[in-house]
Design a protein around this motif. Structure first.
Motif: not given
Length: 339
Positions: A119-120, A122, A163-166, A185, A197-199
């Protein structure tokens, strides 16, 4: 590593100059010879010189987030190593994987590792503990720089705002708003971890290599605005150069420019007003110069040029161009190619 590190140091000094800092003063305070830095021979830097360079850049600019803002400002073509990434990559995943192995060409303060799941993915920036004792300040600024630079330049590879998830890193509460703006973010505060962390949807996106070539061309034509020596020190000129060098990512807002220059939007507006110009007028100067350059080259369709300049509709670009020149983009391009 010396050549790539030298390019990085040149990037720091060039950005400092853009921030109205004397290159001579900055280098002297940091124990670096400016003639040697700008000369033809390769030079090496001690840990103290690099640490002092960051310290003095932050002090002279009155910007404790100098590294963050450099990451937003420095162009990918300014680091020669990125050209190697582009030439050997076809997707974002390829580029990220290759970049992790080449980080050491720029700095030995940390290394990068990529961890991928279904899913991602990092990107972890792992400190070199042996170097922290004598380079603590440089380490923090360099890490901040690389985190923003990674996001900023991934945009350039695919022409999309990533856009990073985290984002996980140490930061002060007072700087949280600026970290959020630049990392896109709300960051999670950690003690000693640096990670983005990215999608996973970004992993297989194809890289637009032509965009790197476009930026390289832009950097070779940064003097499209003819200025006197006095004018070249103006805010108008510095903003113009910033917008031009980053034009491959679109024309940014007044608020973003002000944050990068570490001043308030209102203060920047006042400074420009004192020079009898508005931010919109400077932005239009850049768009016009780029439009003329692109059209004259004959390499791009008018529709592509409109998109590159940030216009959602071709009709809007055509109206603006006619306002600037009195003719249409099509007529100008036809005449430029004939002549």
């Amino acid at each position: 590593m010396e050549d790539q590190q030298e390019q990085f140091v040149l990037g720091i000094v060039a950005y400092a100059v853009q921030r109205d800092i004397s290159a001579t003063q900055l280098c002297k305070l940091s124990g670096i010879s400016l003639p040697e830095l700008t000369g033809k021979n390769s030079i090496t830097f001690s840990a103290k010189q690099l640490n002092d360079l960051w310290l003095n850049a932050c002090h002279l600019s009155n910007d404790p987030l100098f590294g963050l803002h450099l990451g937003e400002s420095l162009q990918l073509a300014a680091l020669g190593v990125v050209g190697e990434i582009v030439k050997t990559s076809t997707t974002v995943g390829n580029a990220v994987s290759i970049a992790t192995s080449l980080t050491g060409l720029v700095t030995d303060l940390f290394k990068m590792e990529v961890r991928q799941s279904e899913r991602r993915f990092t990107i972890n920036l792992i400190p070199n503990q042996a170097r922290l004792k004598d380079s603590e300040f440089a380490f923090k600024q360099t890490l901040d720089f690389f985190m923003v630079f990674l996001i900023h330049e991934l945009d350039g590879f695919i022409l999309e705002k990533i856009k990073p998830e985290e984002a996980r890193l140490p930061f002060t509460a007072s700087a949280a708003k600026e970290y959020t703006r630049l990392l896109r973010c709300e960051p999670l505060e950690t003690k000693d971890e640096y990670a983005l962390t990215f999608d996973s949807k970004y992993w297989d996106l194809p890289i637009i290599t032509a965009n790197y070539e476009l930026q390289t061309s832009l950097l070779q034509n940064v003097n499209l605005l003819e200025l006197t020596q006095a004018e070249s020190d103006s805010y108008r000129a510095r903003i113009y150069q910033y917008l031009l060098k980053n034009a491959y990512l679109g024309i940014v807002s007044l608020e973003e420019i002000a944050a990068n220059f570490n001043v308030s939007p209102r203060s920047l507006q006042r400074k420009l007003k004192d020079e009898n110009v508005t931010y919109q007028e400077v932005a239009d100067e850049v768009r016009k110069a780029l439009a003329l350059n692109y059209l004259s080259s004959g390499k791009y369709l008018i529709k592509e040029i409109s998109y590159m300049l940030g216009y959602n509709e071709l009709s809007a670009f055509s109206r603006a161009f006619k306002r600037w020149t009195g003719t249409t983009p099509g007529s100008y391009q036809k005449n430029a190619i004939i002549n």
